[in-house]
Design a protein around this motif. Structure first.
Motif, PDB file in Angstrom:
ATOM      1  N   ILE A   1       0.836  -1.205   0.000  1.00 16.03           N
ATOM      2  CA  ILE A   1       0.000   0.000   0.000  1.00 16.03           C
ATOM      3  C   ILE A   1       0.867   1.248   0.000  1.00 16.03           C
ATOM      4  O   ILE A   1       1.817   1.352   0.767  1.00 16.03           O
ATOM      5  CB  ILE A   1      -0.921   0.021   1.244  1.00 16.03           C
ATOM      6  CG1 ILE A   1      -1.837  -1.201   1.252  1.00 16.03           C
ATOM      7  CG2 ILE A   1      -1.706   1.317   1.323  1.00 16.03           C
ATOM      8  CD1 ILE A   1      -2.774  -1.264   2.462  1.00 16.03           C
TER       9      ILE A   1
ATOM     10  N   PRO B   1       0.515   5.197   0.825  1.00 14.50           N
ATOM     11  CA  PRO B   1      -0.469   5.975   1.582  1.00 14.50           C
ATOM     12  C   PRO B   1      -1.133   7.054   0.717  1.00 14.50           C
ATOM     13  O   PRO B   1      -0.520   7.599  -0.191  1.00 14.50           O
ATOM     14  CB  PRO B   1       0.363   6.649   2.686  1.00 14.50           C
ATOM     15  CG  PRO B   1       1.684   5.981   2.687  1.00 14.50           C
ATOM     16  CD  PRO B   1       1.882   5.403   1.326  1.00 14.50           C
ATOM     17  N   GLY B   2      -2.379   7.333   1.041  1.00 15.64           N
ATOM     18  CA  GLY B   2      -3.119   8.362   0.326  1.00 15.64           C
ATOM     19  C   GLY B   2      -4.487   8.501   0.955  1.00 15.64           C
ATOM     20  O   GLY B   2      -4.864   7.690   1.807  1.00 15.64           O
ATOM     21  N   SER B   3      -5.203   9.493   0.519  1.00 15.18           N
ATOM     22  CA  SER B   3      -6.482   9.788   1.148  1.00 15.18           C
ATOM     23  C   SER B   3      -7.632   8.967   0.542  1.00 15.18           C
ATOM     24  O   SER B   3      -8.388   8.312   1.243  1.00 15.18           O
ATOM     25  CB  SER B   3      -6.775  11.282   1.006  1.00 15.18           C
ATOM     26  OG  SER B   3      -8.067  11.561   1.435  1.00 15.18           O
TER      27      SER B   3
ATOM     28  N   THR C   1      -8.237   5.367   1.527  1.00 20.63           N
ATOM     29  CA  THR C   1      -8.353   5.124   2.972  1.00 20.63           C
ATOM     30  C   THR C   1      -9.206   3.912   3.357  1.00 20.63           C
ATOM     31  O   THR C   1      -8.741   3.055   4.105  1.00 20.63           O
ATOM     32  CB  THR C   1      -8.868   6.400   3.667  1.00 20.63           C
ATOM     33  OG1 THR C   1      -7.872   7.413   3.515  1.00 20.63           O
ATOM     34  CG2 THR C   1      -9.139   6.188   5.145  1.00 20.63           C
TER      35      THR C   1
ATOM     36  N   ALA D   1      -7.510   0.613   2.399  1.00 19.40           N
ATOM     37  CA  ALA D   1      -6.291   0.400   3.181  1.00 19.40           C
ATOM     38  C   ALA D   1      -6.630   0.002   4.614  1.00 19.40           C
ATOM     39  O   ALA D   1      -6.068  -0.950   5.160  1.00 19.40           O
ATOM     40  CB  ALA D   1      -5.437   1.669   3.162  1.00 19.40           C
ATOM     41  N   MET D   2      -7.580   0.714   5.219  1.00 16.63           N
ATOM     42  CA  MET D   2      -7.913   0.425   6.613  1.00 16.63           C
ATOM     43  C   MET D   2      -8.502  -0.974   6.758  1.00 16.63           C
ATOM     44  O   MET D   2      -8.241  -1.686   7.738  1.00 16.63           O
ATOM     45  CB  MET D   2      -8.869   1.495   7.163  1.00 16.63           C
ATOM     46  CG  MET D   2      -8.156   2.830   7.405  1.00 16.63           C
ATOM     47  SD  MET D   2      -9.238   4.157   8.023  1.00 16.63           S
ATOM     48  CE  MET D   2      -9.390   3.690   9.746  1.00 16.63           C
TER      49      MET D   2
ATOM     50  N   VAL E   1      -5.643  -3.694   6.342  1.00 11.35           N
ATOM     51  CA  VAL E   1      -4.823  -3.826   7.558  1.00 11.35           C
ATOM     52  C   VAL E   1      -5.579  -4.635   8.606  1.00 11.35           C
ATOM     53  O   VAL E   1      -4.988  -5.376   9.392  1.00 11.35           O
ATOM     54  CB  VAL E   1      -4.447  -2.441   8.108  1.00 11.35           C
ATOM     55  CG1 VAL E   1      -3.759  -2.565   9.451  1.00 11.35           C
ATOM     56  CG2 VAL E   1      -3.523  -1.720   7.138  1.00 11.35           C
TER      57      VAL E   1
ATOM     58  N   VAL F   1       0.472  -6.629   5.198  1.00  9.29           N
ATOM     59  CA  VAL F   1       0.453  -5.319   4.551  1.00  9.29           C
ATOM     60  C   VAL F   1       1.833  -4.670   4.640  1.00  9.29           C
ATOM     61  O   VAL F   1       2.438  -4.626   5.703  1.00  9.29           O
ATOM     62  CB  VAL F   1      -0.609  -4.413   5.199  1.00  9.29           C
ATOM     63  CG1 VAL F   1      -0.471  -2.974   4.712  1.00  9.29           C
ATOM     64  CG2 VAL F   1      -2.008  -4.935   4.895  1.00  9.29           C
TER      65      VAL F   1
ATOM     66  N   ILE G   1       3.825  -1.046   3.653  1.00  6.45           N
ATOM     67  CA  ILE G   1       3.631   0.337   3.242  1.00  6.45           C
ATOM     68  C   ILE G   1       4.882   0.787   2.495  1.00  6.45           C
ATOM     69  O   ILE G   1       5.998   0.570   2.951  1.00  6.45           O
ATOM     70  CB  ILE G   1       3.423   1.251   4.476  1.00  6.45           C
ATOM     71  CG1 ILE G   1       2.272   0.735   5.341  1.00  6.45           C
ATOM     72  CG2 ILE G   1       3.207   2.695   4.056  1.00  6.45           C
ATOM     73  CD1 ILE G   1       0.916   0.824   4.705  1.00  6.45           C
TER      74      ILE G   1
ATOM     75  N   ILE H   1       6.133   4.314   0.382  1.00  9.59           N
ATOM     76  CA  ILE H   1       5.731   5.694   0.046  1.00  9.59           C
ATOM     77  C   ILE H   1       5.754   5.940  -1.463  1.00  9.59           C
ATOM     78  O   ILE H   1       4.842   6.532  -2.030  1.00  9.59           O
ATOM     79  CB  ILE H   1       6.695   6.704   0.714  1.00  9.59           C
ATOM     80  CG1 ILE H   1       6.827   6.457   2.220  1.00  9.59           C
ATOM     81  CG2 ILE H   1       6.276   8.131   0.413  1.00  9.59           C
ATOM     82  CD1 ILE H   1       5.627   6.751   3.022  1.00  9.59           C
ATOM     83  N   ASP H   2       6.824   5.514  -2.107  1.00 12.45           N
ATOM     84  CA  ASP H   2       7.010   5.788  -3.528  1.00 12.45           C
ATOM     85  C   ASP H   2       6.319   4.686  -4.330  1.00 12.45           C
ATOM     86  O   ASP H   2       6.744   3.534  -4.318  1.00 12.45           O
ATOM     87  CB  ASP H   2       8.513   5.833  -3.819  1.00 12.45           C
ATOM     88  CG  ASP H   2       8.823   6.092  -5.292  1.00 12.45           C
ATOM     89  OD1 ASP H   2       7.928   5.971  -6.139  1.00 12.45           O
ATOM     90  OD2 ASP H   2       9.988   6.410  -5.573  1.00 12.45           O
ATOM     91  N   GLU H   3       5.290   5.062  -5.051  1.00 14.44           N
ATOM     92  CA  GLU H   3       4.480   4.059  -5.753  1.00 14.44           C
ATOM     93  C   GLU H   3       5.281   3.312  -6.810  1.00 14.44           C
ATOM     94  O   GLU H   3       5.004   2.144  -7.096  1.00 14.44           O
ATOM     95  CB  GLU H   3       3.244   4.699  -6.397  1.00 14.44           C
ATOM     96  CG  GLU H   3       2.245   5.280  -5.411  1.00 14.44           C
ATOM     97  CD  GLU H   3       2.609   6.686  -4.961  1.00 14.44           C
ATOM     98  OE1 GLU H   3       3.568   7.259  -5.516  1.00 14.44           O
ATOM     99  OE2 GLU H   3       1.952   7.208  -4.044  1.00 14.44           O
TER     100      GLU H   3
ATOM    101  N   GLY I   1      -4.877   9.852  -8.718  1.00 15.99           N
ATOM    102  CA  GLY I   1      -3.925  10.837  -9.235  1.00 15.99           C
ATOM    103  C   GLY I   1      -2.659  10.217  -9.784  1.00 15.99           C
ATOM    104  O   GLY I   1      -2.635   9.041 -10.157  1.00 15.99           O
TER     105      GLY I   1
ATOM    106  N   ALA J   1      -0.165   9.180  -8.387  1.00 15.49           N
ATOM    107  CA  ALA J   1       0.249   7.995  -7.633  1.00 15.49           C
ATOM    108  C   ALA J   1       0.122   6.765  -8.528  1.00 15.49           C
ATOM    109  O   ALA J   1       1.061   5.976  -8.668  1.00 15.49           O
ATOM    110  CB  ALA J   1      -0.606   7.835  -6.384  1.00 15.49           C
TER     111      ALA J   1
END
Lengths: 583, 583
Positions: free
Chosen positions: A28, A30-32, A35, A38-39, A42, A49, A51, A53-55, A80, A82
Motif C-alpha cells: 500500500i 499511503p493516500g487519502s 483510505t 487500506a484500513m 490492515v 500489509v 507500506i 511511500i514511492d508508488e 492521481g 500515484a
C-alpha cells in the motif's frame, strides 16, 4: 444502511474474495482516497500489509515478491499521479508474465474531468499493458452488486495468474467520508457464508498425435539444439535434460532458465555458448538443423545472431503460456502446450538415447571454453566485473537467490555463471529489460526468500534508490553487490563508443555519487572493496549480517571492455585450433 | 544514400524544425535506441542539453523548466519502461497545462510484440493524457517524408503550446546501426533552405455584445466575488484589479494566482479567506450573488465549501484556454475568452468605480484576520509549519521563486503567505496535486530563474530524491526548506485521524530517514535548525551560497494541527464579535 456501512460491506466482500483466492501480500502506498480499502486490508487477519511511500518502488517491490513466490500480489494506491507511478512495473509485469493486482482508488464520476484535485483519467490508465481492466461500481449493498464485487475479486486473482500471468487493474470510485466501520469486525464470519468463488485453472495440453510430427523430424536430424531461455518452471528441468539425452541435442541454457544451478549435472547443459559463438567466423560449425526452444529469448547476442543468420532450420517454440516470443522471426512451429506435457509426450515416443559427433563437439567446446573463462578469471587480479560473478558463486550459501540487474550484470552472469551444484536461483526483470525498479524487485524477493543478493550497476542502483526504504522499514535482509563503474558500462560495448565526441556526456554519464552517504540515510551497512580478499570477506560478512548490506566494487569501464575482449580472443584462438584439428 | 545518411538527414530536419519553432532546452535520459537523436541534439549549436538518468525525474525537471519559462521543453528517452517513467509528469503536464514534447525512441515494427528486448507497446503509451500522439515513419529521405517530419516537428511545438498547453508524444522507430553522421555538420546551412515552418497562434476573443450580459448582471448585483485560482498570466493582474475596482467585488486571490506578490497593493486583494471561512457558521455573511472566476479551482477547502453549499449564484468561469474546470459544478456561464480581453471589454462597458458595504466587510475582515494570523505567528516560538512561510517571505530576496510542495506546504502558503511587495513568484504542481516529482520540478525551474526556494515536506522530498542529481550535475542553485514532520502531515487534518488504530502505520508513515546523509551523497549542504534565529541565518546563508542547500525544519505533526486549530479558533472568535457588532 448508511454510507459507511454500505462501503464497508462492499469492500469487505471484495477483500475477503482476494484472500479466498489466495492473496497473502498487499503493498500500500499511503493516500487519502484509498483510505477505506487500506484500513480494511490492515484489519484483515490473513493479509500481510507493506507500506511503501514511492508508488514506483512499491509496484516493483510487489513485482519482486510475486516473481519470487509465483503468486499474485496486490497493490493499492490513491487517485492521481500515484497510480501513474505504477506504470513501469505494470509494463514489466505484463511482458515478463508476473501476476499483479493493481487497485487504484478514484474520485467518483462527478469529480472527474472537472478540475477537481488529485483527479486524473484512470480509466484504462495502463492501456494495453494490463490483461484486464475493470471500472468498479460505486459502493452499494444490493445483492447483485455484492455478487459482482466478489466475482471481480475472484476474476482479478484468476486472470492475473492465468497463463500468461500478468497485471490486472481495478479502479474503485469512492465517495467521502472515506472511513470504514471496523467494529464489529467486517470479516468475522464472512467466509462461513459460502459466498466466495473458487477458480480451477487447467493447463494447455497437446495430444500424442500432435507430438508425432516433432518426433519424426527430430529422429531424422542429428544436429539439434534445445534452447532454454528465461523460464521459471523448476519441475521442467529434469524433463529438459531427459529430452536432451533422448535426442542427443545439447541444451543451450540461459542463466534464467535455472538449468545452470538446479542440482542437475549433465555435460549437455551448455553454459558457455555466448563465448563460443562470439567470433562469428566459426558459426558454420554450430548451425543446427532443428531447434526446440523453451522460455523467452536468451540474453546472448551471439546466439541470436547465429539463429538469425542461419537458413532452413526447423524451429519449434514451445510455450505453455500461449505466447508469441520470437524476435528473430525464425520459428517454424509454435507449440502452445505445457512444457512438461510436451517433454513427456516426446519422451514416450522417442527411441533410445542418442550421442552424436554433434553432441560431443558441443560438450567438448563447452568444457574447454569454460576452462579458458575460469582461468582468465583466476588470473585476474584487478577488480573485474566478470570475476565478481565467478567469485560470488563460490562464496554464496546454497539455495541463495541472485537478483541480477539489466545492462551489464545479466550479460556477465550469462558469460561467467557456470553450471554448479549450489542451487542458486537467478532472478531478473527481463520483460522490458529496464534498469528501473531493480532494487525494489530484489527487496520484494527478499520478503519470502532467504539470502537474496542483488548484483547491480551504479546507474540502475541509483535509478531505484528509493527502493531501499522498504528494506529499512521491514528489516529485510538484502545484500547488494554494487558494480560501480561510475556510469553506463554497456555503451562501451556499442558502436557509439567509437565516437569519442560527446560519448561521456551522453552515454558514459558519470554521476560521481558517493553512495556511502546514501546508504547511511537508510541505516544500511556499506563496504567498499579494493581487492578480492576484501570482496570475499565482505560477502561472508554480509551473509552473516542483517538488513541492508552494500558491497561496492569499483571497476573501470574501459578496462572492463578490454578484459572481456582479451578473454574472448583466447576463446577464438582455441576454436581455431579445435576446428583445424577437425578438418 | 546509405542508412546512416538517410537517418541523419531525417532526424536533422526534425530537430532543426524544433529549434526553428523556438525550442531551447532538451532533457535526455541515456539509452541505446535513442542514440542518433541524442547525438544530433548535442551537436546542435542552439540546444541546451541536460542529461538526467532517472526518466521520472527527467520529465518533472523538464516540466519545471517549461512551467517557469512558459515555453515547451523537449524530453528524449530510449525504448521500454524508460518511457513509462515519464507518465506521472506527462499526466501532470496535461492537467496543469504545461507544454512538453515527449520523444521516445522505439524498436522498428518488426521487433514489436515478438519478445524482443526493451520493446514495449509505445503506441498511445500515454493514452488520453497527451494532446497529440504521432507514430513517426521510419527514416527515409524522400521529399514527402522529410516534409512530413518537419510538419510533425512544427506541429509538436505548436500543439504543446496552443491553449490549453500540454504534452505531446512522438514515437520514433529506429533501426540499427544507431550512429548518425556528424561530419559534415548536418545542421550547417539547413536553416537557409527556407524549408521550415512557422506557426502563428491567435487567442480566444469574445465580442463586446457577448460581454454585455455579464455587465448587466454585475451592475445589478452588489455582492460579487472575483475568484482567482492558479493561473500563470502576469499581464492579467492589473486587469483583475481594475475589474475589482469597477465592480466593487473583492478578489479572492489564491497564492498561485500570483496576485499576492505582484507589486500591486490593493485592499480588495483578499488573502485570508481560507481562515475567514474556516468556521462555516458565518458563511451566510459571505455568500455572493455573482462570481467571476479565473484560473483553476483555488486550493482552499473552506472556499470550496462556501461555493458548493450556496444556492442561486450567478457564476462565470473565464477560461482563455477553452477548459472546463468546475469541480463544484456551480458554474452558470462558461466564458471561453482570453482573460485580459474579457477584463478589458468589461472595463469598457462598466460604469464608475463602486465601493459597497460588501466590499468594506471583506476588506475589514481580511485586515483583521491577517493581524490575528501574523500575531499568532509572531508569538510562536516553536518551529511551526505556518511560521516557516511568514518567516520565509520576510527573508527572501525580491523576485525569488518559491516552488511549493503539495499536501501541507501549499495549504500553509495559502494561509500564511500574505500580500507583499517582494515580487515573489509561487509555483506548484497543482494539476494532479501529486507529491511526486516536486524536487525535480523545482530544480527545473532553477535552470532559468534566480533564487529558487523549494518548500516541501519530508515524504514529497523523499519521493523525488533522485531529482537532486540534476542540481548536482548542472551546478544549479536550489534552496530546499524541508519541513520534516517524519511522515504524512495532512492526514492529521482528515477524519481518519480520529481512528487511532493503525493510523501511524497507514497514514502517519514515519520513515525515520536521516536526510543529512542523503544530501551528502549529492555533495549538497545541509543544516538542521532548532529555532527561528537559526532558521533566519540558514535562509540568509543559503541565499548567498551555491548548489544544493537544504534547511531541515523538524516539526511535530500533532502540535502542528493544534497550533493551526488554535489560530483558527481566534479567527472564529473575532468573526463572532464582528458580526455581533454588525447586527
Amino acid at each position: 444502511m448508511g454510507h459507511q456501512e454500505v462501503m464497508t460491506t462492499y469492500l469487505a466482500n471484495f477483500i475477503q474474495q482476494l484472500v479466498h483466492g489466495g492473496i497473502k501480500h498487499v503493498v500500500i502506498s499511503p493516500g487519502s482516497r484509498s483510505t477505506p480499502i487500506a484500513m480494511l486490508m490492515v484489519e484483515h487477519p490473513e493479509l500481510n500489509v507493506y507500506i511503501d511511500i514511492d508508488e514506483r518502488s512499491a509496484a516493483f517491490f510487489a513485482l519482486g515478491m510475486a516473481k519470487e513466490t509465483r503468486e499474485p500480489v496486490v497493490l493499492l494506491c490513491t487517485s492521481g499521479t500515484a497510480a501513474a507511478n505504477y506504470y513501469p512495473a505494470v509494463v514489466e509485469a505484463n511482458i515478463s508474465r508476473v501476476p499483479l493486482i493493481v487497485l487504484t482508488a478514484d474520485r467518483p464520476h462527478e469529480l472527474r474531468d472537472v478540475g477537481a484535485p488529485q483527479a486524473i483519467n484512470q480509466i484504462h490508465l495502463y492501456g494495453e499493458h494490463v490483461k484486464w481492466f475493470m471500472e468498479m461500481p460505486l459502493p452499494e449493498d444490493e445483492e447483485e452488486v455484492l455478487n459482482f464485487v466478489r466475482q471481480c475479486g475472484a476474476r482479478a486473482v484468476a486472470t492475473s495468474a492465468q497463463v500468461p500471468a500478468g497485471p490486472v487493474h481495478l479502479n474503485f470510485p469512492l465517495r467521502e467520508p472515506l472511513v470504514p466501520l471496523l467494529e464489529p469486525s467486517p470479516f468475522e464470519g464472512l467466509e462461513d457464508q459460502h459466498l466466495f468463488i473458487d477458480v480451477i485453472r487447467g493447463k494447455l495440453n497437446i495430444s500424442d498425435s500432435q507430438v508425432e510430427q516433432v518426433v519424426t523430424q527430430v529422429e531424422q536430424k542429428e544436429k539439434g539444439l534445445i534452447i532454454c531461455g528465461p523460464i521459471d518452471y523448476p519441475e521442467l528441468n529434469q524433463h529438459i535434460v531427459a529430452l536432451s539425452e533422448k535426442t542427443g541435442y545439447p541444451i543451450i541454457a540461459d542463466p534464467l532458465s535455472q538449468l545452470r544451478s538446479c542440482g542437475i549435472f549433465n555435460p549437455s547443459i551448455i553454459d558457455n555458448y555466448d563465448s563460443i559463438l562470439k567470433d562469428q567466423s566459426f558459426n558454420q560449425y554450430f548451425v543446427p538443423e532443428v531447434i526446440i526452444r523453451f522460455g523467452a529469448m536468451p540474453v546472448s547476442k551471439p546466439l541470436t545472431l547465429l539463429l538469425k543468420n542461419a537458413k532452413n532450420i526447423i524451429h519449434y517454440i514451445i510455450d505453455g503460456e500461449n505466447g508469441w516470443r520470437d524476435p528473430i522471426k525464425k520459428g517454424t512451429t509454435m507449440v502452445h502446450s505445457d512444457e512438461i506435457a510436451f517433454c513427456q509426450k516426446m519422451d514416450n515416443q522417442l527411441k533410445d538415447r542418442r550421442q552424436t559427433k554433434w553432441t560431443t563437439m558441443w560438450q567438448q567446446l563447452n568444457e574447454q571454453t569454460r576452462s579458458i573463462v575460469v582461468n582468465a578469471m583466476e588470473m585476474e587480479n584487478a577488480l573485474d566485473e566478470g570475476k565478481v560473478v565467478t567469485e560470488l558463486v563460490k562464496f554464496l550459501p546454497e539455495h541463495s537467490t541472485i537478483f541480477v540487474g539489466n545492462s551489464m550484470p545479466i550479460r556477465d552472469v550469462d558469460t561467467f555463471f557456470h553450471v554448479n551444484g549450489r542451487n542458486i536461483r537467478i532472478l531478473a526483470n527481463r520483460g522490458a529489460n529496464g534498469i528501473d525498479g531493480v532494487v525494489s524487485s530484489a527487496i520484494g524477493a527478499s520478503v519470502n526468500a532467504e539470502n537474496v543478493y542483488l548484483l547491480i550497476g551504479d546507474l540502475s542502483f541509483f535509478h531505484d534508490f528509493n527502493g531501499l526504504l522498504a528494506a529499512k522499514m521491514y528489516q529485510l535482509n538484502i545484500r547488494v553487490i554494487l558494480i560501480n563503474n561510475n556510469g553506463g558500462g554497456i555503451f562501451s560495448f556499442l558502436p557509439q563508443a567509437k565516437e569519442a565526441k560527446n560519448f561521456e556526456l551522453l552515454f558514459g554519464t558519470p554521476t560521481n555519487l558517493s553512495f556511502e552517504h546514501g546508504i547511511a540515510m537508510y541505516d544500511g551497512h556499506y563496504t567498499k572493496v579494493h581487492n578480492w580478499e576484501q570482496f570475499r570477506q565482505a560477502i561472508a560478512d554480509s551473509t552473516s549480517s542483517q538488513g541492508i548490506q552494500v558491497i561496492e566494487v569499483p571497476t573501470n569501464r574501459q578496462k572492463n571492455v578490454e578484459s572481456h575482449r582479451k578473454m574472448w580472443k583466447k576463446v577464438s584462438q582455441e576454436m581455431n585450433e579445435y576446428f583445424r584439428g577437425e578438418k
